[in-house]
Write a protein that holds these residues in place. Structure first.
Motif, PDB file in Angstrom:
ATOM      1  N   TRP A 115      55.897 -16.786  10.374  1.00 32.10           N
ATOM      2  CA  TRP A 115      56.518 -18.094  10.149  1.00 32.10           C
ATOM      3  C   TRP A 115      56.452 -18.881  11.448  1.00 32.10           C
ATOM      4  O   TRP A 115      56.519 -18.307  12.542  1.00 32.10           O
ATOM      5  N   ASP A 116      56.274 -20.192  11.332  1.00 33.93           N
ATOM      6  CA  ASP A 116      56.310 -21.029  12.525  1.00 33.93           C
ATOM      7  C   ASP A 116      57.041 -22.328  12.210  1.00 33.93           C
ATOM      8  O   ASP A 116      57.373 -22.615  11.062  1.00 33.93           O
ATOM      9  N   ARG A 117      57.284 -23.107  13.246  1.00 31.18           N
ATOM     10  CA  ARG A 117      58.081 -24.337  13.074  1.00 31.18           C
ATOM     11  C   ARG A 117      57.363 -25.361  12.204  1.00 31.18           C
ATOM     12  O   ARG A 117      58.012 -26.177  11.550  1.00 31.18           O
ATOM     13  N   ASP A 118      56.029 -25.316  12.206  1.00 29.57           N
ATOM     14  CA  ASP A 118      55.299 -26.246  11.340  1.00 29.57           C
ATOM     15  C   ASP A 118      55.548 -25.936   9.866  1.00 29.57           C
ATOM     16  O   ASP A 118      55.603 -26.838   9.032  1.00 29.57           O
TER      17      ASP A 118
ATOM     18  N   VAL B  22      58.912 -13.877  10.066  1.00 28.35           N
ATOM     19  CA  VAL B  22      59.068 -13.627  11.486  1.00 28.35           C
ATOM     20  C   VAL B  22      58.301 -14.680  12.271  1.00 28.35           C
ATOM     21  O   VAL B  22      57.107 -14.904  12.036  1.00 28.35           O
ATOM     22  N   GLU B  23      58.983 -15.327  13.206  1.00 28.14           N
ATOM     23  CA  GLU B  23      58.296 -16.257  14.100  1.00 28.14           C
ATOM     24  C   GLU B  23      57.631 -15.425  15.199  1.00 28.14           C
ATOM     25  O   GLU B  23      58.300 -14.899  16.093  1.00 28.14           O
ATOM     26  N   GLY B  24      56.324 -15.281  15.114  1.00 24.45           N
ATOM     27  CA  GLY B  24      55.584 -14.399  16.000  1.00 24.45           C
ATOM     28  C   GLY B  24      54.847 -13.361  15.181  1.00 24.45           C
ATOM     29  O   GLY B  24      54.539 -13.568  14.007  1.00 24.45           O
TER      30      GLY B  24
ATOM     31  N   PRO C 136      53.091 -17.691   5.518  1.00 27.78           N
ATOM     32  CA  PRO C 136      54.430 -17.869   4.942  1.00 27.78           C
ATOM     33  C   PRO C 136      54.393 -18.521   3.563  1.00 27.78           C
ATOM     34  O   PRO C 136      55.424 -18.583   2.885  1.00 27.78           O
ATOM     35  N   PHE C 137      53.218 -18.991   3.159  1.00 27.31           N
ATOM     36  CA  PHE C 137      53.083 -19.626   1.850  1.00 27.31           C
ATOM     37  C   PHE C 137      52.389 -18.706   0.837  1.00 27.31           C
ATOM     38  O   PHE C 137      52.041 -19.141  -0.259  1.00 27.31           O
ATOM     39  N   ALA C 138      52.215 -17.436   1.171  1.00 22.37           N
ATOM     40  CA  ALA C 138      51.601 -16.483   0.242  1.00 22.37           C
ATOM     41  C   ALA C 138      52.454 -16.364  -1.004  1.00 22.37           C
ATOM     42  O   ALA C 138      53.697 -16.326  -0.932  1.00 22.37           O
ATOM     43  N   GLU C 139      51.816 -16.280  -2.157  1.00 25.10           N
ATOM     44  CA  GLU C 139      52.544 -16.274  -3.418  1.00 25.10           C
ATOM     45  C   GLU C 139      53.435 -15.040  -3.563  1.00 25.10           C
ATOM     46  O   GLU C 139      54.437 -15.072  -4.299  1.00 25.10           O
ATOM     47  N   GLN C 140      53.115 -13.960  -2.872  1.00 24.37           N
ATOM     48  CA  GLN C 140      53.908 -12.740  -3.012  1.00 24.37           C
ATOM     49  C   GLN C 140      55.352 -12.922  -2.542  1.00 24.37           C
ATOM     50  O   GLN C 140      56.234 -12.170  -2.961  1.00 24.37           O
TER      51      GLN C 140
END
Length: 453
Positions: free
Chosen positions: A384-387, A283-285, A365-369
């Motif tokens: 999640w974000d644009r970066d 989710v962005e936000g 957003p990079f969590a292994e789960q």
């Protein structure tokens, strides 16, 4: 108990080595014959010698087999008895098994769509085509025998190898010992419809013999976890089918409240056991309101025996269910549990347990789960974000992108490790006959040749 024989080139074969298959409550349900190594070797050789049916005969046989699979008595079981057996043994809800039966039948009846859609537009199907007189590309097989190490998580997975048979390959199926009923029924229907004993075989084996099936075939497809994918990744003859890790992305300009039904359906439809079920929601936000809404809806799903018409969640024996519960708790350490934090194994009192849904919120957003896929409705909700871009979305079978950003959609479609992209309010389990699931199988099994007659 129901006897499930090896279905070899000489007909059914009942071996000395047999395995008892139990239902989720621990009651014996069937005996499965296991083919020895020498039998497997001879069976593959017989497939290699057997001629392929003409294409029109193959398509007609598929239509007949599909109808029989869904409606007729096969190997002593009516369609209803078959469905009840699969549900009782696997813990997959009876309505899910029934829908899978219809899906397999439709896949067989419409097999020509996959065959035709996969062929390059500039290629013809046979050297006999008049276009070949002046030179043409012909769609041709790269081999003769195709082997499958099938999965047992869902009956509909057996649609995956039908294309090989439709393309003229002779096919050897090694069924999962968790659920051999569907391939046994399907192979029997196909043989009776016209493919014969040497067109398609069922070779149940133990793990020691399983490799012989792949070794003697020209090409193979193997289902399994990340370890299976890694094992066969370097073998050009083998097509590994690993975890789906399907996901949903919701960008900031999109409203998520109107699509809560789609989010829940993506996570839980079909009991949440499929590779197309969403396991990651990005989710962005702020992801918390999304996680809360999903958890509220999933918490209302009932715990019922799999054979109950109202069942929507998977069931398994108590001990494995407890192990899954322990495994989830360990992997979810450090996350925020919106649902399932106090346990997911809901015991029914008969030796089995329902696997309840789980929803956990991640910090990154990079969590292994996000790469973790389990055999029940389990969602990991992350920011999640644009970066972050496309990186957290890689290695995904189906991605539903709820966004209006055309440039982002371009990136997602171009990403090689995302197999399918659904833009907008579409559940990840959506599929249509004639469209590729993870690419067309024909892309792996066929090639073009220039022919001039």
């Amino acid at each position: 108990m129901l006897p499930l024989d090896v279905l070899g080139p000489g007909g059914p074969y009942r071996s000395r080595r047999q395995e008892t298959i139990q239902d989720v409550a621990g009651k014996p349900a069937a005996t499965l014959s296991l083919a020895p190594s020498l039998y497997v070797t001879r069976a593959i050789k017989a497939l290699r010698r057997a001629p392929a049916l003409p294409v029109d005969a193959r398509i007609a046989a598929f239509a007949q087999a599909g109808r029989a699979f869904a409606t007729q008595t096969i190997a002593g079981l009516t369609a209803q008895e078959y469905q009840h057996t699969v549900s009782a043994v696997t813990g997959i809800p009876i309505t899910v098994v029934r829908n899978a039966t219809d899906d397999i039948a439709r896949a067989a009846e419409r097999i020509h769509l996959n065959v035709e859609n996969a062929r390059p537009a500039g290629a013809v199907g046979s050297w006999r085509d008049p276009k070949a007189r002046d030179g043409a590309a012909v769609w041709a097989r790269r081999g003769a025998v195709f082997a499958v190490h099938a999965a047992g998580n869902h009956p509909a997975v057996h649609q995956g190898w039908l294309d090989a048979l439709a393309l003229g390959y002779r096919v050897a199926v090694r069924p999962s010992r968790r659920e051999p009923f569907t391939p046994h029924r399907l192979v029997t229907a196909l043989r009776e419809a016209g493919f014969g004993d040497e067109g398609v075989v069922l070779l149940p084996t133990d793990h020691n013999v399983a490799g012989d099936i792949l070794r003697h075939a020209d090409f193979g497809m193997v289902y399994g976890g990340a370890d299976v994918v890694a094992k066969y990744a370097g073998d050009p003859r083998i097509l590994p089918q690993g975890p789906g890790r399907s996901k949903i992305l919701i960008t900031a300009e999109a409203e998520w409240e109107p699509i809560v039904d789609t989010l829940v359906e993506s996570i839980s439809s079909g009991a949440g056991v499929g590779c197309v079920n969403a396991t990651g929601v990005l989710v962005e936000g702020d992801p918390a309101p999304v996680a809360a809404a999903i958890a509220e809806r999933l918490a209302a799903l009932p715990s019922l025996p799999a054979t109950d018409e109202r069942a929507v969640l998977p069931v398994m024996p108590v001990d494995p269910a407890r192990r899954w519960d322990k495994h989830l708790r360990q992997r979810a350490a450090g996350t925020k549990a919106w649902l399932g934090g106090d346990g997911i194994a809901d015991e029914l009192g008969d030796g089995s347990a329902v696997l309840r849904p789980a929803v956990h919120q991640l910090d990154s957003p990079f969590a292994e789960q996000l790469g973790m896929e389990l055999g029940f409705p389990c969602a990991w909700v992350a920011p999640w974000d644009r970066d972050a871009g496309v990186r957290p979305l890689r290695d995904t079978l189906v991605l539903t992108a709820v966004t209006t950003d055309a440039n982002l959609i371009d990136e997602l479609v171009a990403e090689p490790t995302i197999a399918n992209v659904y833009v907008g309010d579409h559940p990840t389990p959506w599929m249509e006959h004639g469209l590729p699931h993870d690419g067309y199988l024909a892309e792996f099994l066929m090639r073009t040749k220039t022919i001039r007659c």
